[in-house]
Design an enzyme around this catalytic site. Structure first.
Site, PDB file in Angstrom:
ATOM      1  CG  HIS A 214      -8.534  -2.951  -2.450  1.00 25.81           C
ATOM      2  ND1 HIS A 214      -9.421  -2.057  -3.068  1.00 25.81           N
ATOM      3  CD2 HIS A 214      -8.586  -2.252  -1.431  1.00 25.81           C
ATOM      4  CE1 HIS A 214      -9.799  -1.192  -2.387  1.00 25.81           C
ATOM      5  NE2 HIS A 214      -9.085  -1.070  -1.267  1.00 25.81           N
ATOM      6  CG  LEU A 215      -8.942  -9.536   0.238  1.00 30.07           C
ATOM      7  CD1 LEU A 215      -9.410  -9.545  -1.204  1.00 30.07           C
ATOM      8  CD2 LEU A 215      -8.672 -11.101   0.621  1.00 30.07           C
ATOM      9  CG  HIS A 216      -6.921  -3.007   3.143  1.00 25.89           C
ATOM     10  ND1 HIS A 216      -6.074  -1.849   2.873  1.00 25.89           N
ATOM     11  CD2 HIS A 216      -8.069  -2.837   2.621  1.00 25.89           C
ATOM     12  CE1 HIS A 216      -6.881  -0.929   2.392  1.00 25.89           C
ATOM     13  NE2 HIS A 216      -8.184  -1.684   1.975  1.00 25.89           N
TER      14      HIS A 216
ATOM     15  CG  ASN B 249     -12.392  -0.811   3.841  1.00 26.74           C
ATOM     16  OD1 ASN B 249     -12.863  -1.463   4.991  1.00 26.74           O
ATOM     17  ND2 ASN B 249     -11.196  -0.071   3.714  1.00 26.74           N
TER      18      ASN B 249
ATOM     19  CG  ASP C 264      -2.202   1.032   1.133  1.00 24.57           C
ATOM     20  OD1 ASP C 264      -3.366   0.649   1.119  1.00 24.57           O
ATOM     21  OD2 ASP C 264      -1.766   2.132   0.952  1.00 24.57           O
ATOM     22  CB  ILE C 265       0.783   4.099  -2.260  1.00 24.86           C
ATOM     23  CG1 ILE C 265       1.877   5.241  -2.532  1.00 24.86           C
ATOM     24  CG2 ILE C 265      -0.458   5.124  -1.613  1.00 24.86           C
ATOM     25  CD1 ILE C 265       1.379   5.624  -4.042  1.00 24.86           C
TER      26      ILE C 265
ATOM     27  N   GLY D 135     -15.572   2.620   3.996  1.00 26.54           N
ATOM     28  CA  GLY D 135     -14.292   3.005   3.675  1.00 26.54           C
ATOM     29  C   GLY D 135     -13.617   2.833   2.505  1.00 26.54           C
ATOM     30  CD  GLN D 136     -14.619  -0.511  -2.638  1.00 25.53           C
ATOM     31  OE1 GLN D 136     -15.922  -0.875  -2.249  1.00 25.53           O
ATOM     32  NE2 GLN D 136     -14.048  -1.061  -3.649  1.00 25.53           N
TER      33      GLN D 136
HETATM   34  P1  AMP Z   1      -9.679   1.337   0.364  1.00 28.44           P
HETATM   35  O1  AMP Z   1      -9.900   2.544   1.422  1.00 28.44           O
HETATM   36  O2  AMP Z   1     -10.137   0.190   1.071  1.00 28.44           O
HETATM   37  O3  AMP Z   1     -10.560   1.596  -0.806  1.00 28.44           O
HETATM   38  O4  AMP Z   1      -8.214   1.287   0.246  1.00 28.44           O
HETATM   39  C1  AMP Z   1      -7.453   1.906  -1.031  1.00 28.44           C
HETATM   40  C2  AMP Z   1      -6.122   1.567  -0.566  1.00 28.44           C
HETATM   41  O5  AMP Z   1      -5.425   1.915  -1.848  1.00 28.44           O
HETATM   42  C3  AMP Z   1      -5.540   2.796   0.394  1.00 28.44           C
HETATM   43  O6  AMP Z   1      -5.017   2.137   1.581  1.00 28.44           O
HETATM   44  C4  AMP Z   1      -4.560   3.375  -0.291  1.00 28.44           C
HETATM   45  O7  AMP Z   1      -3.256   3.981   0.237  1.00 28.44           O
HETATM   46  C5  AMP Z   1      -4.085   2.497  -1.513  1.00 28.44           C
HETATM   47  N1  AMP Z   1      -3.821   3.051  -2.803  1.00 28.44           N
HETATM   48  C6  AMP Z   1      -4.217   3.881  -3.424  1.00 28.44           C
HETATM   49  N2  AMP Z   1      -3.519   4.012  -4.439  1.00 28.44           N
HETATM   50  C7  AMP Z   1      -2.363   3.355  -4.487  1.00 28.44           C
HETATM   51  C8  AMP Z   1      -1.299   3.015  -5.156  1.00 28.44           C
HETATM   52  N3  AMP Z   1      -0.976   3.657  -6.751  1.00 28.44           N
HETATM   53  N4  AMP Z   1      -0.366   2.155  -4.887  1.00 28.44           N
HETATM   54  C9  AMP Z   1      -0.505   1.596  -3.697  1.00 28.44           C
HETATM   55  N5  AMP Z   1      -1.614   1.696  -2.861  1.00 28.44           N
HETATM   56  C10 AMP Z   1      -2.577   2.603  -3.285  1.00 28.44           C
END
Ligand code: AMP
Length: 112
Positions: free
Chosen positions: A98-100, A85, A32-33, A91-92
């Site tokens: 995606h799975l965190h 999410n 994650d960024i 929180g999405q």
């Molecule tokens: P969500 O809030 O569950 O939709 O999570 C989206 C996640 O994607 C967040 O934790 C962001 O930090 C992450 N994210 C967004 N853009 C990027 C990217 N280019 N590379 C890696 N992670 C990202």
């Protein structure tokens, strides 16, 4: 399906070069960024599905969960939190499922 304006589709197909933590034919895992823990990996299907609500492919669901275990194995973590999410109020922010996978810090329950 590939969605032109989807950032995770671009990551999955290599348009945005991103180091894989793990990948196979169906899924891609990357850091994650904006990490919320020392380990914060995202696991996505290479095909676009906006959220869990759009995903009915049980085999792919299995692939995503199997990838959680692969990532944990690869990173040597035995305790971790897995989060999906679904929808804005949950929180999405990125609408490509995606799975965190979060680890290596103490976490509270229930989440905020
Ligand atoms: P969500 O809030 O569950 O939709 O999570 C989206 C996640 O994607 C967040 O934790 C962001 O930090 C992450 N994210 C967004 N853009 C990027 C990217 N280019 N590379 C890696 N992670 C990202």
């Amino acid at each position: 399906m590939y969605l032109k304006d989807c950032i995770f589709c671009k990551i999955a197909n290599g348009e945005i070069p991103t180091e894989a933590v793990y990948q196979n034919e169906k899924v891609f895992a990357f850091n994650d960024i904006n990490p919320q823990a020392p380990v914060h990996v995202l696991i996505i299907p290479k095909e676009h599905y906006a959220s869990l609500n759009e995903l009915d492919d049980k085999e792919l669901m299995g692939e995503l969960f199997a990838a959680v275990k692969k990532v944990a194995e690869k990173l040597g973590i035995k305790e971790y939190r897995t989060v999906i999410n679904t929808g804005k109020s949950a929180g999405q922010e990125v609408f490509h499922i995606h799975l965190h996978v979060l680890a290596n810090r103490d976490m509270k329950w229930p989440p905020g």
